[in-house]
Design a protein around this motif. Structure first.
Motif, PDB file in Angstrom:
ATOM      1  N   GLN A   1      12.518  -6.467   8.708  1.00  0.00           N
ATOM      2  CA  GLN A   1      12.346  -5.024   8.815  1.00  0.00           C
ATOM      3  C   GLN A   1      13.303  -4.402   7.814  1.00  0.00           C
ATOM      4  O   GLN A   1      14.509  -4.621   7.888  1.00  0.00           O
ATOM      5  CB  GLN A   1      12.640  -4.558  10.252  1.00  0.00           C
ATOM      6  N   GLY A   2      12.761  -3.674   6.858  1.00  0.00           N
ATOM      7  CA  GLY A   2      13.566  -3.171   5.746  1.00  0.00           C
ATOM      8  C   GLY A   2      14.617  -2.160   6.183  1.00  0.00           C
ATOM      9  O   GLY A   2      14.436  -1.429   7.146  1.00  0.00           O
ATOM     10  N   THR A   3      15.701  -2.143   5.414  1.00  0.00           N
ATOM     11  CA  THR A   3      16.753  -1.158   5.648  1.00  0.00           C
ATOM     12  C   THR A   3      16.209   0.233   5.353  1.00  0.00           C
ATOM     13  O   THR A   3      15.516   0.423   4.363  1.00  0.00           O
ATOM     14  CB  THR A   3      17.934  -1.439   4.709  1.00  0.00           C
ATOM     15  N   PHE A   4      16.538   1.172   6.208  1.00  0.00           N
ATOM     16  CA  PHE A   4      16.072   2.543   5.997  1.00  0.00           C
ATOM     17  C   PHE A   4      17.213   3.388   5.432  1.00  0.00           C
ATOM     18  O   PHE A   4      18.307   3.414   5.985  1.00  0.00           O
ATOM     19  CB  PHE A   4      15.582   3.127   7.322  1.00  0.00           C
TER      20      PHE A   4
ATOM     21  N   ALA B   1       0.828  -1.201   0.000  1.00  0.00           N
ATOM     22  CA  ALA B   1       0.000   0.000   0.000  1.00  0.00           C
ATOM     23  C   ALA B   1       0.868   1.260   0.000  1.00  0.00           C
ATOM     24  O   ALA B   1       2.076   1.190   0.210  1.00  0.00           O
ATOM     25  CB  ALA B   1      -0.894  -0.006   1.228  1.00  0.00           C
ATOM     26  N   THR B   2       0.246   2.420  -0.211  1.00  0.00           N
ATOM     27  CA  THR B   2       0.982   3.680  -0.167  1.00  0.00           C
ATOM     28  C   THR B   2       1.531   3.890   1.233  1.00  0.00           C
ATOM     29  O   THR B   2       0.849   3.630   2.212  1.00  0.00           O
ATOM     30  CB  THR B   2       0.037   4.854  -0.474  1.00  0.00           C
ATOM     31  N   GLY B   3       2.764   4.356   1.304  1.00  0.00           N
ATOM     32  CA  GLY B   3       3.345   4.659   2.606  1.00  0.00           C
ATOM     33  C   GLY B   3       3.843   3.445   3.363  1.00  0.00           C
ATOM     34  O   GLY B   3       4.168   3.542   4.540  1.00  0.00           O
ATOM     35  N   SER B   4       3.912   2.299   2.688  1.00  0.00           N
ATOM     36  CA  SER B   4       4.334   1.103   3.405  1.00  0.00           C
ATOM     37  C   SER B   4       5.848   0.885   3.349  1.00  0.00           C
ATOM     38  O   SER B   4       6.377   0.085   4.105  1.00  0.00           O
ATOM     39  CB  SER B   4       3.608  -0.118   2.838  1.00  0.00           C
ATOM     40  N   GLY B   5       6.529   1.600   2.449  1.00  0.00           N
ATOM     41  CA  GLY B   5       7.988   1.490   2.430  1.00  0.00           C
ATOM     42  C   GLY B   5       8.603   1.037   1.117  1.00  0.00           C
ATOM     43  O   GLY B   5       9.775   0.687   1.090  1.00  0.00           O
ATOM     44  N   LYS B   6       7.850   1.097   0.022  1.00  0.00           N
ATOM     45  CA  LYS B   6       8.396   0.625  -1.255  1.00  0.00           C
ATOM     46  C   LYS B   6       9.528   1.520  -1.753  1.00  0.00           C
ATOM     47  O   LYS B   6      10.576   1.035  -2.154  1.00  0.00           O
ATOM     48  CB  LYS B   6       7.303   0.594  -2.328  1.00  0.00           C
ATOM     49  N   SER B   7       9.285   2.819  -1.710  1.00  0.00           N
ATOM     50  CA  SER B   7      10.302   3.719  -2.246  1.00  0.00           C
ATOM     51  C   SER B   7      11.571   3.647  -1.405  1.00  0.00           C
ATOM     52  O   SER B   7      12.681   3.658  -1.938  1.00  0.00           O
ATOM     53  CB  SER B   7       9.784   5.147  -2.293  1.00  0.00           C
ATOM     54  N   VAL B   8      11.401   3.564  -0.089  1.00  0.00           N
ATOM     55  CA  VAL B   8      12.574   3.436   0.778  1.00  0.00           C
ATOM     56  C   VAL B   8      13.340   2.169   0.413  1.00  0.00           C
ATOM     57  O   VAL B   8      14.570   2.153   0.349  1.00  0.00           O
ATOM     58  CB  VAL B   8      12.143   3.421   2.261  1.00  0.00           C
TER      59      VAL B   8
END
Ligand SMILES: Nc1ncnc2c1ncn2[C@@H]1O[C@H](COP(=O)(O)OP(=O)(O)O)[C@@H](O)[C@H]1O
Ligand SMILES: [Mg+2]
Length: 743
Positions: A620-623, A406-413
Motif C-alpha cells: 500500500q503506497g505511502t500517501f 490507470a488514471t486515479g490509481s496513485g501514480k502522482s501520489v
C-alpha cells in the motif's frame, strides 16, 4: 508497527482443547538454562550444589558450558513463542548437535595450536577424537567445521550458496561497469586528442598512435599536412571537461524535520480490533458449519487487507478450504478474499479486505527504522506490505524505475512520496531533480527549490519543465553531461559516483568537488512520446544504459501502459517497476509481464517488482497529501537557498553531444517523413505504389512506410489489409515542424 499477536482467549475456550505440556517444558528449559548460567558465572555465591553443578558442566562442556546454558534458556523462550512445535523439536535436536560440534571445533583448535588449552571439555575431546579416528586430524577438523556450518545454515535458514552467488554477482557487475567506463573514456579521449591534434606536433603523433580508428573517422589520414581543417569542420569543440570549482554552498541548509508532517491517525485501528475478532468468529463458525474444525491463530492487520491465520486440525486438506472461498467471502460480506498457504506456520492464511483502508502516511514511514538508518540519499519510503510492515527501498541499485497504472490509481501520489522521501534525506548539494511534468498538474509545488536542475539553462532560470520540446532538449543535454562525467571519472580513475565523491572528500585535489546525484522524473511519458518517439526513446535508452555509474537515475510514470509508450526498449532498461491498478490484464502484462495489477484495489494499492525479483510484492503506497508536500517545500524555500550548479551546457555546445553520422541520417529520415506526410495529406490515401512513384524506388517506399507506421501516423488494424490514416496527428506534426522551422 501494527503487527500484533493475537491470543484469542475467547476462541480458545470454545474449542476446548486439552491443556498441553508445552508451557511447562518451555518454562523448565528457560529456568534450567538461566540457573546453570548463574552457577557457572557466580560460582562462589552458589552453594555446594551450585559449585558441583558448575564443575560438572565445565568439565563436560569446557568453556562451551556458558554457551550451553544460554542456549538452553534460548530454546525455552523460542518454544514459548513458536507456533509449530514439530519444527521446534527439529531445531532443538539440530542445535544440540551444534553445541557438541562446537565443543569438537574448540578441541581441534587445541590440537592444531597446542599452546591453546582445550576449552572444549570432555565432550569436545570425544567429538574431536571421533572425527580424527575416522579421517585423521586434518580432514576430520575440516569435516567437523563443514558439518557445523551446514547445520547452522539449516537452522538459521540461509544458504551459503546464496551468499556466494550474491558476492559473485556484485563483483561481476562492478567489473562490467568499470569496463564500460574505460571504453567510453578511451573513446572520448581519442576524440579529444583527434580534434586538438592540429596545434602541436606531439599531439598529432599521439593521435595517430593512440587512436587509429578514431583518427580515421574524424580526421582523414590523407590530410596529415593540414590536420586542423577537418578538426574544425567537425562540430564545435565542447567546453573543457572539468567542471569549474564550486563555491561553498548550502552551508546552513537544514533538512526538513518530521514534525511539520501530518501525524498518522490511529483511532480506526482500535475500532477495527473488535471487527477483527468478530470476523475471526465468523470464519470459525462458517467453516464449522461445513464440518471443518479450525482454530484462528494470528490476526495480522495490514493497511488494506487483514490476514487471518487458520491452524488446521490434522487430516484436513488445504483444498477443502479453497473450495469454500466464495462461501467464506459471502459470510464475511467481502467482495473478494484471497487464500494463501503459510508453510512456515503450517497454517492457511485468509486475506480479507478491510472495511476501511488505512492511509499510510509519509510521517510514519519516515520514522520507520529502515528509513532513518538507510544511508542512501535516494532512499524511497515506498509503502507498507500487506502485513503492515514499512517497505523502504533505495533508488541507486535499481537504478531506474517505471511507474504505470490507470488514471486515479496513485501514480502522482507515488511520485510525490518519492520526491518528499528524498527531500527528507538529501541536501541540495547531494542531489538534484529534473522535474518534467507535461500535464502541469502535480509538480508546481516544488518550483524554486534549490534541488532543481536543468542542464540546458543556467541556475537562475531553472524550473519545472512543462514543455515537451524543452524536455527533449534537456534530455539531450543530460546525455552530454553524462559523457562529461564519465570523462571526469576516468581522469581520476574512479569507476562510479560513490568512489569519485569519496576521493573528492578525502583528498583535497585541486578543483575536485563531489558531484550530485541527478534524478529525472517524468510524470506522463506518453505526452513526451507524442512529439518524437524515436528521439525520446534513444535518449532514454542511452541514459538508462550508462547513467547509473555517474549517478543519474530515471523515474518514468505513464497512465498509458500500452506497447507504444512502454516499448521494448524502455522495458529492457527498466527492471524495477511499479504497477498500480490497471483496467485490463493486457495492461498488467505490459508493465509486469504478469497479470495481477488488474485485481488491485486502486488508491495506492500496488505491485512492486524489484529488479531481478521473480515475483512482485503487494504494497500500500505511502500517501503524501498536498499539504505535507507544500509544508516540506515551504520549509526549504523559507531558508532562502537558490538553485546552484555548474554542470550545464551552453546552447552552442549542444550540437556536440550527438554523433554527426546519426544526425545526418536522422535529418534525412525526417525530410522523407515530412514529404511523405504532405503527400498523404494531399492525396488522402497511402500505399506502397503511391510512395514508390514519389520516392522513385520500391525499397525506399517500404522504408518510409515502416517509418510512418512506427511513428503512429498510419496503422493497419489486425485482419485488414488497408491502412488507417491519422490525419489529425499528421496535421499536428506538420504544423509543429513549420513553427519550429520559422524559429
Ligand atoms: N497511497 C495512497 N493512499 C491513499 N490514497 C491514495 C494513495 N494514492 C492515491 N490515492 C488516492 O487516489 C487519488 C488519485 O491519485 P493520483 O496519484 O492522482 O492518481 P494518478 O496520478 O495515477 O492519476 C488521490 O487523490 C488519492 O485520493
Ligand atoms: Mg497523475
Amino acid at each position: 508497527m501494527t503487527y500484533y499477536k493475537f491470543q484469542s482467549r475467547l476462541l480458545r475456550k470454545k474449542s476446548g482443547k486439552p491443556a498441553d505440556i508445552r508451557p511447562y517444558l518451555a518454562a523448565g528449559l528457560t529456568i534450567a538454562g538461566a540457573v546453570m548460567f548463574y552457577f557457572i558465572v557466580f560460582n562462589d555465591r552458589s552453594g555446594v550444589v551450585g559449585k558441583i553443578a558448575a564443575r560438572i558442566l565445565l568439565n563436560f562442556f569446557g568453556r562451551v558450558a556458558y554457551i550451553f546454558a544460554l542456549w538452553l534458556a534460548y530454546e525455552g523462550v523460542s518454544l514459548w513463542r513458536s507456533k509449530n512445535e514439530k519444527k521446534w523439536r527439529m531445531d532443538f535436536a539440530l542445535s544440540a548437535l551444534e553445541v557438541a560440534l562446537l565443543c569438537g571445533l574448540v578441541k581441534f583448535v587445541n590440537v592444531y595450536f597446542p599452546a591453546v588449552p582445550n576449552y572444549g571439555g570432555l565432550l569436545g575431546k570425544n567429538v574431536a577424537e571421533f572425527f580424527t579416528r575416522l579421517f585423521g586430524p586434518a580432514v576430520g577438523g575440516a569435516l567437523n567445521l563443514t558439518v557445523f556450518l551446514y547445520a547452522l545454515s539449516v537452522i538459521k535458514d540461509f544458504s551459503f550458496k546464496d551468499i556466494f552467488h550474491r558476492v559473485y554477482d556484485v563483483a561481476k557487475r562492478d567489473i562490467e561497469e568499470y569496463r564500460k567506463v574505460r571504453a567510453l573514456a578511451k573513446k572520448l579521449d581519442d576524440r579529444r586528442v583527434a580534434s586538438s591534434s592540429g596545434s602541436d606536433e606531439v599531439g598529432k603523433a599521439r593521435a595517430k598512435a593512440v587512436a587509429p580508428e578514431a583518427a580515421q573517422t574524424a580526421t582523414p589520414p590523407k590530410a596529415p599536412v593540414k590536420p586542423s581543417a577537418p578538426a574544425r569542420s567537425q562540430t564545435p569543440a565542447p567546453p573543457p571537461a572539468q567542471f569549474p570549482p564550486a563555491p561553498p554552498q548550502y552551508v546552513n541548509y537544514k533538512i526538513p524535520p518530521l514534525d511539520i508532517l501530518t501525524p498518522p491517525k490511529n483511532s480506526a485501528e482500535e475500532e477495527q480490533h473488535h471487527a477483527h475478532l468478530d470476523r475471526a468468529k465468523v470464519l470459525q463458525q462458517t467453516l464449522g458449519d461445513f464440518g471443518i474444525k479450525v482454530e484462528v491463530g494470528d490476526i495480522i492487520p495490514g493497511p488494506v487487507v487483514t490476514r487471518y491465520d487458520l491452524n488446521l486440525e490434522a487430516g484436513i486438506k488445504y483444498q477443502s478450504i479453497t473450495t469454500l472461498q466464495d462461501n467464506l467471502a459471502l459470510a464475511l460480506k467481502a467482495a473478494s478474499i484471497r487464500i494463501v498457504p503459510i508453510p512456515e506456520k503450517s497454517a492457511v492464511g485468509i486475506e480479507v479486505p478491510n472495511p476501511a483502508t488505512r492511509i499510510v502516511t509519509i510521517k510514519e514511514m519516515a520514522q520507520a527504522d529502515d528509513f532513518v538508518k538507510n544511508p542512501s540519499p535516494l532512499t524511497f519510503a515506498l509503502g507498507q506490505t500487506t502485513d503492515g510492515v514499512p517497505y523502504v527501498t533505495d533508488i541507486i541499485p535499481m537504478p531506474h524505475l517505471l511507474i504505470a497504472g490507470a488514471t486515479g490509481s496513485g501514480k502522482s501520489v507515488c511520485i510525490h512520496s518519492l520526491i518528499v522521501s528524498i527531500l527528507l534525506k538529501a541536501r541540495p548539494d547531494e542531489l538534484k531533480f529534473i522535474l518534467i511534468d507535461p500535464k502541469r498538474l502535480e509538480l508546481p509545488i516544488y518550483a524554486g527549490l534549490p534541488h532543481l536542475y536543468d542542464p540546458s539553462v543556467t541556475p537562475d532560470k531553472v524550473g519545472i519543465i512543462t514543455d515537451a520540446r524543452k524536455a527533449m532538449s534537456t534530455l539531450k543535454q543530460l546525455v552530454y553531461i553524462m559523457e562529461k562525467r564519465y570523462e571526469l571519472f576516468a581522469k581520476h580513475t574512479v569507476r562510479n559516483i560513490e568512489s569519485f565523491n569519496e576521493l573528492a572528500r578525502s583528498r583535497s585535489v585541486e578543483g575536485m568537488h563531489p558531484v550530485h546525484y541527478i534524478v529525472v522524473i517524468i510524470d506522463e511519458l506518453a505526452d513526451l512520446m507524442l512529439i518524437s518517439r524515436r528521439e525520446i526513446e534513444d535518449d532514454i535508452q542511452r541514459l538508462a544504459q550508462m547513467a547509473r555509474a555517474v549517478g543519474i537515475h530515471l523515474v518514468l510514470a505513464t497512465q498509458r501502459p500500452s506497447v507504444d509508450v512502454i516499448t521494448g526498449v524502455i522495458k529492457a532498461n527498466f527492471s524495477a517497476r511499479i504497477a498500480f491498478q490497471t483496467t485490463s490484464k493486457v495492461d498488467s502484462r505490459v508493465i509486469l509481464d504478469a497479470i495481477g495489477a488488474d485485481e488491485l484495489l486502486g488508491r495506492g494499492d500496488m505491485l512492486f517488482l524489484p529488479p531481478g525479483a521473480p515475483r512482485p510484492v503487494r504494497l500500500q503506497g505511502t500517501f503524501v497529501s498536498t499539504k505535507d508536500a507544500e509544508n516540506v517545500a515551504k520549509y526549504i524555500l523559507a531558508q532562502g537557498h537558490k538553485p546552484s550548479y555548474e554542470e550545464y551546457v551552453r546552447r552552442d555546445g549542444a550540437a556536440a553531444s550527438a554523433a554527426p553520422v546519426d544526425r545526418e541520417k536522422e535529418e534525412k529520415e525526417k525530410q522523407y517523413i515530412l514529404s511523405a506526410l504532405r503527400l498523404v495529406l494531399e492525396r488522402r490515401r497511402v500505399s506502397q505504389d503511391l510512395l514508390k512513384a514519389h520516392f522513385g524506388s520500391s525499397a525506399q517506399a517500404t522504408n518510409v512506410l515502416s517509418l510512418l507506421e512506427k511513428d503512429g501516423f498510419i496503422m493497419k488494424p489486425e485482419g485488414t489489409n488497408r491502412w488507417t490514416i491519422h490525419y489529425d496527428k499528421i496535421q499536428e506534426h506538420l504544423a509543429n515542424e513549420e513553427s519550429t522551422a520559422k524559429e
